[in-house]
Design a protein around this motif. Structure first.
Motif, PDB file in Angstrom:
ATOM      1  N   THR A 234      -8.634 -35.060  -4.823  1.00  0.00           N
ATOM      2  CA  THR A 234      -8.681 -36.037  -5.904  1.00  0.00           C
ATOM      3  C   THR A 234      -9.980 -36.821  -5.759  1.00  0.00           C
ATOM      4  N   TYR A 235     -10.794 -36.840  -6.801  1.00  0.00           N
ATOM      5  CA  TYR A 235     -12.147 -37.374  -6.675  1.00  0.00           C
ATOM      6  C   TYR A 235     -12.396 -38.510  -7.672  1.00  0.00           C
ATOM      7  N   HIS A 236     -13.638 -39.023  -7.600  1.00  0.00           N
ATOM      8  CA  HIS A 236     -14.142 -40.024  -8.541  1.00  0.00           C
ATOM      9  C   HIS A 236     -13.300 -41.303  -8.476  1.00  0.00           C
ATOM     10  N   PHE A 237     -13.123 -41.956  -9.606  1.00  0.00           N
ATOM     11  CA  PHE A 237     -12.345 -43.194  -9.640  1.00  0.00           C
ATOM     12  C   PHE A 237     -10.867 -42.939  -9.355  1.00  0.00           C
ATOM     13  N   ASN A 238     -10.420 -41.691  -9.563  1.00  0.00           N
ATOM     14  CA  ASN A 238      -9.032 -41.360  -9.232  1.00  0.00           C
ATOM     15  C   ASN A 238      -8.774 -41.514  -7.737  1.00  0.00           C
ATOM     16  N   ALA A 239      -9.771 -41.139  -6.922  1.00  0.00           N
ATOM     17  CA  ALA A 239      -9.640 -41.296  -5.476  1.00  0.00           C
ATOM     18  C   ALA A 239      -9.604 -42.775  -5.098  1.00  0.00           C
ATOM     19  N   VAL A 240     -10.418 -43.570  -5.794  1.00  0.00           N
ATOM     20  CA  VAL A 240     -10.427 -45.018  -5.531  1.00  0.00           C
ATOM     21  C   VAL A 240      -9.070 -45.615  -5.896  1.00  0.00           C
ATOM     22  N   GLY A 241      -8.548 -45.236  -7.069  1.00  0.00           N
ATOM     23  CA  GLY A 241      -7.250 -45.749  -7.497  1.00  0.00           C
ATOM     24  C   GLY A 241      -6.127 -45.338  -6.562  1.00  0.00           C
ATOM     25  N   ARG A 242      -6.158 -44.086  -6.117  1.00  0.00           N
ATOM     26  CA  ARG A 242      -5.140 -43.593  -5.181  1.00  0.00           C
ATOM     27  C   ARG A 242      -5.218 -44.355  -3.851  1.00  0.00           C
ATOM     28  N   SER A 243      -6.438 -44.635  -3.379  1.00  0.00           N
ATOM     29  CA  SER A 243      -6.609 -45.401  -2.146  1.00  0.00           C
ATOM     30  C   SER A 243      -6.037 -46.807  -2.309  1.00  0.00           C
ATOM     31  N   PHE A 244      -6.305 -47.442  -3.448  1.00  0.00           N
ATOM     32  CA  PHE A 244      -5.774 -48.785  -3.705  1.00  0.00           C
ATOM     33  C   PHE A 244      -4.246 -48.781  -3.642  1.00  0.00           C
ATOM     34  N   LYS A 245      -3.628 -47.780  -4.265  1.00  0.00           N
ATOM     35  CA  LYS A 245      -2.166 -47.727  -4.313  1.00  0.00           C
ATOM     36  C   LYS A 245      -1.561 -47.539  -2.924  1.00  0.00           C
ATOM     37  N   LEU A 246      -2.162 -46.655  -2.118  1.00  0.00           N
ATOM     38  CA  LEU A 246      -1.647 -46.421  -0.766  1.00  0.00           C
ATOM     39  C   LEU A 246      -1.805 -47.655   0.109  1.00  0.00           C
ATOM     40  N   VAL A 247      -2.997 -48.246   0.086  1.00  0.00           N
ATOM     41  CA  VAL A 247      -3.272 -49.390   0.951  1.00  0.00           C
ATOM     42  C   VAL A 247      -2.402 -50.582   0.558  1.00  0.00           C
ATOM     43  N   ALA A 248      -2.151 -50.754  -0.742  1.00  0.00           N
ATOM     44  CA  ALA A 248      -1.351 -51.896  -1.201  1.00  0.00           C
ATOM     45  C   ALA A 248       0.026 -51.920  -0.555  1.00  0.00           C
ATOM     46  N   LYS A 249       0.536 -50.743  -0.176  1.00  0.00           N
ATOM     47  CA  LYS A 249       1.884 -50.673   0.411  1.00  0.00           C
ATOM     48  C   LYS A 249       1.890 -51.023   1.903  1.00  0.00           C
ATOM     49  N   LYS A 250       0.712 -50.950   2.551  1.00  0.00           N
ATOM     50  CA  LYS A 250       0.612 -51.283   3.976  1.00  0.00           C
ATOM     51  C   LYS A 250      -0.693 -52.040   4.237  1.00  0.00           C
ATOM     52  N   LEU A 251      -0.966 -53.051   3.402  1.00  0.00           N
ATOM     53  CA  LEU A 251      -2.260 -53.732   3.435  1.00  0.00           C
ATOM     54  C   LEU A 251      -2.571 -54.341   4.786  1.00  0.00           C
ATOM     55  N   TRP A 252      -1.644 -55.116   5.349  1.00  0.00           N
ATOM     56  CA  TRP A 252      -1.956 -55.842   6.576  1.00  0.00           C
ATOM     57  C   TRP A 252      -2.125 -54.905   7.762  1.00  0.00           C
ATOM     58  N   GLU A 253      -1.378 -53.816   7.770  1.00  0.00           N
ATOM     59  CA  GLU A 253      -1.559 -52.818   8.830  1.00  0.00           C
ATOM     60  C   GLU A 253      -2.955 -52.196   8.739  1.00  0.00           C
ATOM     61  N   VAL A 254      -3.345 -51.824   7.521  1.00  0.00           N
ATOM     62  CA  VAL A 254      -4.656 -51.206   7.314  1.00  0.00           C
ATOM     63  C   VAL A 254      -5.769 -52.189   7.653  1.00  0.00           C
ATOM     64  N   LEU A 255      -5.634 -53.431   7.185  1.00  0.00           N
ATOM     65  CA  LEU A 255      -6.654 -54.442   7.465  1.00  0.00           C
ATOM     66  C   LEU A 255      -6.786 -54.692   8.962  1.00  0.00           C
ATOM     67  N   GLY A 256      -5.657 -54.841   9.658  1.00  0.00           N
ATOM     68  CA  GLY A 256      -5.700 -55.113  11.094  1.00  0.00           C
ATOM     69  C   GLY A 256      -6.332 -53.983  11.885  1.00  0.00           C
TER      70      GLY A 256
END
Length: 343
Positions: A234-256
Protein backbone atom coordinates in the motif's frame (compact mmCIF):
# COMPACT_ATOMS: atom_id res chain seq x y z
CA UNK A 1 15.59 -20.37 6.41
CA UNK A 2 11.96 -21.58 6.48
CA UNK A 3 10.93 -21.14 10.14
CA UNK A 4 10.01 -17.92 11.86
CA UNK A 5 12.91 -16.70 14.01
CA UNK A 6 10.62 -15.10 16.63
CA UNK A 7 7.49 -16.30 18.45
CA UNK A 8 4.35 -14.92 16.81
CA UNK A 9 2.80 -13.22 19.82
CA UNK A 10 2.55 -9.76 21.43
CA UNK A 11 5.98 -8.41 22.32
CA UNK A 12 7.32 -6.56 25.32
CA UNK A 13 9.64 -3.57 24.95
CA UNK A 14 12.57 -5.90 25.66
CA UNK A 15 11.39 -8.30 22.94
CA UNK A 16 11.15 -5.49 20.38
CA UNK A 17 14.67 -4.26 21.14
CA UNK A 18 16.06 -7.82 21.22
CA UNK A 19 14.43 -8.75 17.91
CA UNK A 20 15.59 -5.49 16.35
CA UNK A 21 19.24 -6.18 17.12
CA UNK A 22 18.90 -9.83 16.11
CA UNK A 23 17.52 -8.81 12.72
CA UNK A 24 20.38 -6.34 12.33
CA UNK A 25 23.04 -8.85 13.37
CA UNK A 26 21.74 -11.73 11.24
CA UNK A 27 21.25 -9.57 8.12
CA UNK A 28 24.18 -7.22 8.62
CA UNK A 29 25.69 -7.55 5.13
CA UNK A 30 22.43 -6.94 3.28
CA UNK A 31 21.51 -4.02 5.56
CA UNK A 32 24.99 -2.55 5.19
CA UNK A 33 24.57 -2.63 1.40
CA UNK A 34 21.66 -0.21 1.72
CA UNK A 35 22.76 1.95 4.64
CA UNK A 36 26.47 2.36 3.82
CA UNK A 37 26.88 1.62 0.11
CA UNK A 38 23.80 3.62 -0.91
CA UNK A 39 22.99 6.06 1.89
CA UNK A 40 26.50 6.50 3.27
CA UNK A 41 28.29 6.78 -0.09
CA UNK A 42 25.75 9.32 -1.35
CA UNK A 43 26.20 11.39 1.83
CA UNK A 44 29.98 11.34 1.34
CA UNK A 45 29.57 12.30 -2.32
CA UNK A 46 27.27 15.18 -1.34
CA UNK A 47 29.85 16.34 1.24
CA UNK A 48 32.67 16.26 -1.33
CA UNK A 49 30.62 18.15 -3.96
CA UNK A 50 29.68 20.81 -1.41
CA UNK A 51 33.32 21.23 -0.38
CA UNK A 52 34.41 21.53 -4.02
CA UNK A 53 31.73 24.12 -4.73
CA UNK A 54 32.55 26.20 -1.64
CA UNK A 55 34.35 29.55 -2.17
CA UNK A 56 37.82 30.07 -0.65
CA UNK A 57 37.59 30.61 3.09
CA UNK A 58 34.54 28.45 3.64
CA UNK A 59 34.81 25.32 5.77
CA UNK A 60 38.24 26.04 7.25
CA UNK A 61 39.63 23.18 9.29
CA UNK A 62 39.89 24.40 12.94
CA UNK A 63 41.67 21.28 14.19
CA UNK A 64 45.28 22.39 13.57
CA UNK A 65 44.67 25.51 15.70
CA UNK A 66 42.80 23.56 18.41
CA UNK A 67 45.48 20.87 18.61
CA UNK A 68 48.26 23.47 18.62
CA UNK A 69 46.48 25.22 21.49
CA UNK A 70 46.14 21.95 23.42
CA UNK A 71 49.82 21.14 22.96
CA UNK A 72 51.17 24.60 23.80
CA UNK A 73 48.39 25.48 26.25
CA UNK A 74 48.44 28.91 24.67
CA UNK A 75 44.72 29.48 24.28
CA UNK A 76 45.03 33.26 24.44
CA UNK A 77 46.41 33.37 20.91
CA UNK A 78 44.04 30.69 19.57
CA UNK A 79 41.66 33.13 17.85
CA UNK A 80 44.54 35.08 16.32
CA UNK A 81 46.18 31.87 15.07
CA UNK A 82 42.92 30.64 13.56
CA UNK A 83 42.31 34.02 11.89
CA UNK A 84 45.78 33.94 10.31
CA UNK A 85 45.07 30.64 8.56
CA UNK A 86 41.66 31.79 7.35
CA UNK A 87 41.89 33.44 3.93
CA UNK A 88 39.96 36.66 3.52
CA UNK A 89 36.95 36.11 1.25
CA UNK A 90 37.27 38.06 -1.95
CA UNK A 91 34.14 40.05 -2.71
CA UNK A 92 33.06 40.08 -6.31
CA UNK A 93 31.19 38.13 -8.97
CA UNK A 94 33.45 35.08 -8.58
CA UNK A 95 32.86 34.78 -4.85
CA UNK A 96 29.12 35.36 -5.27
CA UNK A 97 28.87 32.69 -7.99
CA UNK A 98 30.79 30.14 -5.90
CA UNK A 99 28.57 30.86 -2.90
CA UNK A 100 25.46 30.40 -5.02
CA UNK A 101 26.90 27.20 -6.48
CA UNK A 102 27.62 25.83 -2.99
CA UNK A 103 24.05 26.64 -1.90
CA UNK A 104 22.58 24.97 -4.99
CA UNK A 105 24.74 21.86 -4.53
CA UNK A 106 23.94 21.65 -0.81
CA UNK A 107 20.17 22.00 -1.26
CA UNK A 108 20.15 19.91 -4.43
CA UNK A 109 21.87 16.93 -2.81
CA UNK A 110 19.57 17.23 0.23
CA UNK A 111 16.50 17.11 -2.02
CA UNK A 112 17.87 14.09 -3.91
CA UNK A 113 18.58 12.37 -0.60
CA UNK A 114 15.11 12.92 0.86
CA UNK A 115 13.20 12.22 -2.35
CA UNK A 116 15.16 9.31 -3.90
CA UNK A 117 17.85 7.90 -1.57
CA UNK A 118 16.00 7.85 1.75
CA UNK A 119 12.90 5.96 0.49
CA UNK A 120 15.07 3.38 -1.29
CA UNK A 121 17.28 2.79 1.75
CA UNK A 122 14.46 2.64 4.30
CA UNK A 123 12.29 0.57 1.95
CA UNK A 124 15.11 -1.90 1.36
CA UNK A 125 16.02 -2.30 5.04
CA UNK A 126 12.35 -2.60 5.99
CA UNK A 127 11.92 -5.30 3.35
CA UNK A 128 14.88 -7.24 4.77
CA UNK A 129 13.41 -6.95 8.28
CA UNK A 130 9.89 -8.02 7.33
CA UNK A 131 11.13 -10.97 5.24
CA UNK A 132 13.29 -12.15 8.13
CA UNK A 133 10.37 -11.79 10.55
CA UNK A 134 8.34 -14.06 8.26
CA UNK A 135 11.11 -16.65 8.02
CA UNK A 136 13.00 -15.66 4.85
CA UNK A 137 16.52 -14.29 4.77
CA UNK A 138 17.41 -12.05 1.82
CA UNK A 139 20.90 -11.49 0.51
CA UNK A 140 21.88 -8.03 -0.70
CA UNK A 141 21.35 -8.79 -4.41
CA UNK A 142 17.81 -10.13 -3.95
CA UNK A 143 16.91 -7.29 -1.57
CA UNK A 144 18.14 -4.74 -4.13
CA UNK A 145 16.13 -6.32 -6.94
CA UNK A 146 12.93 -6.49 -4.90
CA UNK A 147 13.28 -2.92 -3.65
CA UNK A 148 14.17 -1.58 -7.10
CA UNK A 149 10.92 -2.98 -8.54
CA UNK A 150 8.98 -0.73 -6.17
CA UNK A 151 11.40 2.20 -6.38
CA UNK A 152 9.00 4.79 -7.85
CA UNK A 153 6.19 3.71 -5.57
CA UNK A 154 8.50 4.18 -2.59
CA UNK A 155 9.56 7.58 -3.93
CA UNK A 156 5.94 8.71 -4.23
CA UNK A 157 5.29 7.37 -0.73
CA UNK A 158 8.24 9.38 0.55
CA UNK A 159 6.88 12.48 -1.20
CA UNK A 160 3.53 11.90 0.52
CA UNK A 161 5.33 11.87 3.88
CA UNK A 162 7.17 15.08 2.95
CA UNK A 163 3.89 16.79 2.02
CA UNK A 164 2.37 15.79 5.37
CA UNK A 165 5.50 16.97 7.19
CA UNK A 166 5.38 20.32 5.40
CA UNK A 167 1.75 20.71 6.45
CA UNK A 168 2.69 19.98 10.04
CA UNK A 169 5.63 22.41 9.74
CA UNK A 170 3.34 25.21 8.57
CA UNK A 171 1.03 24.67 11.56
CA UNK A 172 4.12 24.56 13.81
CA UNK A 173 5.37 27.92 12.45
CA UNK A 174 1.92 29.51 12.83
CA UNK A 175 1.80 28.56 16.51
CA UNK A 176 5.30 29.97 17.06
CA UNK A 177 4.32 33.22 15.32
CA UNK A 178 1.22 33.50 17.53
CA UNK A 179 3.34 33.02 20.65
CA UNK A 180 5.88 35.63 19.47
CA UNK A 181 3.03 38.03 18.64
CA UNK A 182 1.66 37.65 22.18
CA UNK A 183 5.08 38.47 23.65
CA UNK A 184 5.45 41.53 21.41
CA UNK A 185 1.93 42.70 22.30
CA UNK A 186 2.71 42.42 26.00
CA UNK A 187 6.00 44.31 25.56
CA UNK A 188 4.54 47.10 23.42
CA UNK A 189 1.50 47.46 25.67
CA UNK A 190 3.70 48.30 28.62
CA UNK A 191 2.58 45.24 30.56
CA UNK A 192 6.09 43.79 30.75
CA UNK A 193 7.47 43.67 34.31
CA UNK A 194 9.41 41.22 36.47
CA UNK A 195 6.36 39.15 37.35
CA UNK A 196 5.27 39.05 33.73
CA UNK A 197 8.80 38.03 32.70
CA UNK A 198 8.63 34.99 34.97
CA UNK A 199 5.20 34.12 33.59
CA UNK A 200 6.47 34.44 30.00
CA UNK A 201 9.51 32.27 30.70
CA UNK A 202 7.33 29.57 32.26
CA UNK A 203 4.91 29.94 29.35
CA UNK A 204 7.74 29.63 26.85
CA UNK A 205 9.00 26.44 28.50
CA UNK A 206 5.51 24.96 28.53
CA UNK A 207 4.94 26.07 24.94
CA UNK A 208 8.23 24.47 23.86
CA UNK A 209 7.38 21.21 25.63
CA UNK A 210 3.93 21.16 24.02
CA UNK A 211 5.34 21.80 20.55
CA UNK A 212 8.00 19.13 21.11
CA UNK A 213 5.37 16.65 22.30
CA UNK A 214 3.11 17.41 19.33
CA UNK A 215 6.08 16.88 16.98
CA UNK A 216 6.83 13.55 18.64
CA UNK A 217 3.20 12.48 18.29
CA UNK A 218 3.09 13.51 14.62
CA UNK A 219 6.25 11.62 13.70
CA UNK A 220 4.97 8.62 15.66
CA UNK A 221 1.86 8.62 13.46
CA UNK A 222 4.05 8.17 10.34
CA UNK A 223 6.25 5.47 11.90
CA UNK A 224 4.58 2.65 9.97
CA UNK A 225 4.48 4.25 6.51
CA UNK A 226 7.32 2.17 5.04
CA UNK A 227 6.41 -1.08 6.85
CA UNK A 228 2.89 -0.66 5.43
CA UNK A 229 4.25 0.09 1.94
CA UNK A 230 6.65 -2.86 1.91
CA UNK A 231 4.52 -5.47 3.70
CA UNK A 232 1.00 -4.60 2.53
CA UNK A 233 1.98 -3.12 -0.86
CA UNK A 234 0.00 0.00 0.00
CA UNK A 235 1.68 3.19 -1.18
CA UNK A 236 1.40 6.98 -1.43
CA UNK A 237 -1.04 8.76 0.88
CA UNK A 238 -2.81 5.43 1.45
CA UNK A 239 0.28 4.22 3.30
CA UNK A 240 0.29 7.40 5.38
CA UNK A 241 -3.40 6.98 6.21
CA UNK A 242 -2.94 3.32 7.11
CA UNK A 243 -0.01 4.23 9.39
CA UNK A 244 -2.14 6.88 11.13
CA UNK A 245 -4.93 4.37 11.75
CA UNK A 246 -2.61 1.71 13.19
CA UNK A 247 -0.66 4.09 15.41
CA UNK A 248 -3.85 5.74 16.72
CA UNK A 249 -4.79 2.42 18.36
CA UNK A 250 -1.46 2.14 20.24
CA UNK A 251 -0.18 5.73 20.22
CA UNK A 252 1.56 5.85 23.59
CA UNK A 253 3.28 2.51 23.07
CA UNK A 254 4.57 3.63 19.67
CA UNK A 255 5.63 7.04 20.98
CA UNK A 256 7.45 5.56 23.99
CA UNK A 257 9.34 2.95 21.97
CA UNK A 258 10.23 5.54 19.32
CA UNK A 259 11.72 7.80 21.98
CA UNK A 260 13.67 4.89 23.48
CA UNK A 261 15.03 3.71 20.11
CA UNK A 262 16.03 7.21 18.99
CA UNK A 263 17.78 7.82 22.32
CA UNK A 264 19.72 4.55 21.98
CA UNK A 265 20.74 5.30 18.40
CA UNK A 266 21.86 8.87 19.07
CA UNK A 267 23.68 7.87 22.24
CA UNK A 268 25.63 5.34 20.17
CA UNK A 269 26.32 7.91 17.44
CA UNK A 270 27.32 10.53 20.02
CA UNK A 271 29.60 8.14 21.91
CA UNK A 272 31.42 6.93 18.79
CA UNK A 273 31.68 10.46 17.41
CA UNK A 274 33.13 11.59 20.75
CA UNK A 275 35.74 8.84 20.59
CA UNK A 276 36.58 9.93 17.04
CA UNK A 277 37.07 13.51 18.25
CA UNK A 278 39.35 12.35 21.06
CA UNK A 279 41.34 10.29 18.58
CA UNK A 280 41.58 13.34 16.33
CA UNK A 281 43.07 15.39 19.16
CA UNK A 282 45.56 12.69 20.07
CA UNK A 283 46.41 11.90 16.47
CA UNK A 284 45.33 14.81 14.26
CA UNK A 285 43.55 13.96 11.02
CA UNK A 286 41.93 16.11 8.37
CA UNK A 287 38.47 17.41 9.27
CA UNK A 288 37.15 15.94 6.01
CA UNK A 289 38.14 12.49 7.25
CA UNK A 290 36.33 13.13 10.54
CA UNK A 291 33.17 14.17 8.70
CA UNK A 292 33.30 11.04 6.54
CA UNK A 293 33.68 8.88 9.67
CA UNK A 294 30.68 10.63 11.25
CA UNK A 295 28.55 9.99 8.15
CA UNK A 296 29.51 6.31 8.10
CA UNK A 297 28.73 5.95 11.81
CA UNK A 298 25.30 7.43 11.16
CA UNK A 299 24.79 5.04 8.24
CA UNK A 300 25.60 2.10 10.51
CA UNK A 301 23.34 3.20 13.39
CA UNK A 302 20.29 4.56 11.55
CA UNK A 303 19.05 1.12 10.30
CA UNK A 304 18.22 0.27 13.92
CA UNK A 305 15.40 2.84 13.73
CA UNK A 306 14.00 1.33 10.52
CA UNK A 307 14.15 -2.25 11.84
CA UNK A 308 12.56 -1.30 15.17
CA UNK A 309 9.70 0.39 13.25
CA UNK A 310 9.09 -2.82 11.27
CA UNK A 311 9.11 -5.03 14.39
CA UNK A 312 6.85 -2.60 16.24
CA UNK A 313 4.50 -2.58 13.23
CA UNK A 314 4.03 -6.34 13.51
CA UNK A 315 3.52 -6.09 17.27
CA UNK A 316 0.75 -3.49 16.84
CA UNK A 317 -0.93 -5.56 14.13
CA UNK A 318 -0.83 -8.62 16.40
CA UNK A 319 -2.39 -6.66 19.25
CA UNK A 320 -5.13 -4.84 17.35
CA UNK A 321 -5.79 -6.99 14.25
CA UNK A 322 -5.01 -10.55 15.33
CA UNK A 323 -2.13 -10.77 12.87
CA UNK A 324 -0.67 -13.69 14.82
CA UNK A 325 -3.79 -15.71 14.10
CA UNK A 326 -3.50 -14.85 10.42
CA UNK A 327 0.11 -16.03 10.32
CA UNK A 328 -0.66 -19.24 12.21
CA UNK A 329 -3.53 -19.93 9.81
CA UNK A 330 -1.19 -19.47 6.85
CA UNK A 331 1.35 -21.82 8.46
CA UNK A 332 -1.36 -24.44 9.04
CA UNK A 333 -2.54 -24.27 5.44
CA UNK A 334 1.01 -24.50 4.18
CA UNK A 335 1.76 -27.52 6.39
CA UNK A 336 -1.44 -29.28 5.30
CA UNK A 337 -0.58 -28.69 1.66
CA UNK A 338 2.93 -30.02 2.23
CA UNK A 339 1.69 -33.14 4.00
CA UNK A 340 -0.82 -34.14 1.29
CA UNK A 341 0.21 -37.44 -0.34
CA UNK A 342 1.59 -37.23 -3.81
CA UNK A 343 -0.76 -38.55 -6.52
Amino acid sequence: MNQRPFPVKPMSVGNILDYTFRVYRNNFTAILAFSALVGGVFSILALILTKLAAPPGAGIDPWPSIIEGLKSRDFENFVEHFARQTPEPTAGPGFFMRSMLMTIVSYGTSIISYVFIYPFVQGGITNIAQKYYHGSKLNAAVAFRQTWKDFWKLVLTGLSVIVCSIGFGIIYIVFIMIFVAIIMAVSIGGLFHEGMAVILIIGFILFFLIILSVAGVFFSFITFVYPVAVTEKTYHFNAVGRSFKLVAKKLWEVLGINILVYLLVYIVIGAITGLALIAAVLSPVDIMFQQVITLLISALATPIIYIAAAILYFDVRIRVEGYDLELMSDDLERNETWEQPQA
